[in-house]
Write a protein that holds these residues in place. Structure first.
Motif, PDB file in Angstrom:
ATOM      1  N   GLN A   1       0.844  -1.175   0.000  1.00 33.57           N
ATOM      2  CA  GLN A   1       0.000   0.000   0.000  1.00 33.57           C
ATOM      3  C   GLN A   1       0.888   1.236   0.000  1.00 33.57           C
TER       4      GLN A   1
ATOM      5  N   GLY B   1      -1.531   7.289  -0.379  1.00 37.75           N
ATOM      6  CA  GLY B   1      -2.608   7.773  -1.215  1.00 37.75           C
ATOM      7  C   GLY B   1      -3.206   6.755  -2.160  1.00 37.75           C
ATOM      8  N   LYS B   2      -2.798   5.508  -2.056  1.00 41.07           N
ATOM      9  CA  LYS B   2      -3.298   4.469  -2.940  1.00 41.07           C
ATOM     10  C   LYS B   2      -3.871   3.307  -2.138  1.00 41.07           C
ATOM     11  N   GLN B   3      -4.697   2.508  -2.801  1.00 46.09           N
ATOM     12  CA  GLN B   3      -5.273   1.333  -2.163  1.00 46.09           C
ATOM     13  C   GLN B   3      -4.272   0.185  -2.138  1.00 46.09           C
ATOM     14  N   ARG B   4      -4.516  -0.740  -1.235  1.00 44.33           N
ATOM     15  CA  ARG B   4      -3.681  -1.926  -1.150  1.00 44.33           C
ATOM     16  C   ARG B   4      -3.797  -2.748  -2.425  1.00 44.33           C
ATOM     17  N   GLU B   5      -2.687  -3.272  -2.899  1.00 40.32           N
ATOM     18  CA  GLU B   5      -2.690  -4.060  -4.112  1.00 40.32           C
ATOM     19  C   GLU B   5      -1.853  -5.318  -3.952  1.00 40.32           C
TER      20      GLU B   5
ATOM     21  N   GLU C   1       8.316   4.197  -7.534  1.00 42.55           N
ATOM     22  CA  GLU C   1       6.928   3.831  -7.334  1.00 42.55           C
ATOM     23  C   GLU C   1       6.741   2.538  -6.549  1.00 42.55           C
TER      24      GLU C   1
ATOM     25  N   ALA D   1       6.314   1.745  -0.555  1.00 44.59           N
ATOM     26  CA  ALA D   1       5.039   1.356   0.033  1.00 44.59           C
ATOM     27  C   ALA D   1       5.293   0.575   1.308  1.00 44.59           C
TER      28      ALA D   1
END
Length: 120
Positions: free
Chosen positions: A39, A42-46, A88, A91
């Motif tokens: 995660q 600012g982003k959802q867990r992937e 990127e 996380a």
């Protein structure tokens, strides 16, 4: 009473490598699949990668070719080798396991997360 503990996160420069590890412990009867999620701010867990008890693997498109997931069934551990890291990739990385405890109760479990920060 099942616990997953991650380790290996840290700060690394872009292009570098890190190896994450996750150890499952407790009243474990059998582990089906294990995986890594992340995660970013600012982003959802992937989902990043997953591996079955038989060794079949699957990767997110962003991870394929750079990351390698592996497991040791005897030790109830799963690792994620991350190469050619990019900014990127920054996380919090979470370990996940789909398993049955000694009462044959199925459940999904999560680790506490380990921070991976990639810098330029």
């Amino acid at each position: 009473q099942v616990q997953l503990v991650e380790s290996g996160g840290g700060l690394v420069q872009a292009g570098g490598s890190l190896r994450l590890s996750c150890a499952a412990s407790g009243s474990i009867f059998s582990i089906n699949h294990m995986g890594w999620y992340r995660q970013a701010p600012g982003k959802q867990r992937e989902l990043v990668a997953v591996i079955t008890s038989g060794g079949t693997t699957a990767y997110a498109a962003s991870a394929k070719g750079r990351f390698t997931i592996s497991r040791d069934n005897a030790e109830n551990t799963v690792s994620l080798q991350m190469n050619s890291l990019k900014l990127e990739d920054t996380a919090v990385y979470y370990c996940n396991a789909d398993l049955w405890d000694y009462s044959r109760s199925h459940g999904t479990y999560w680790g506490q997360g380990t921070q991976v920060t990639v810098s330029s």
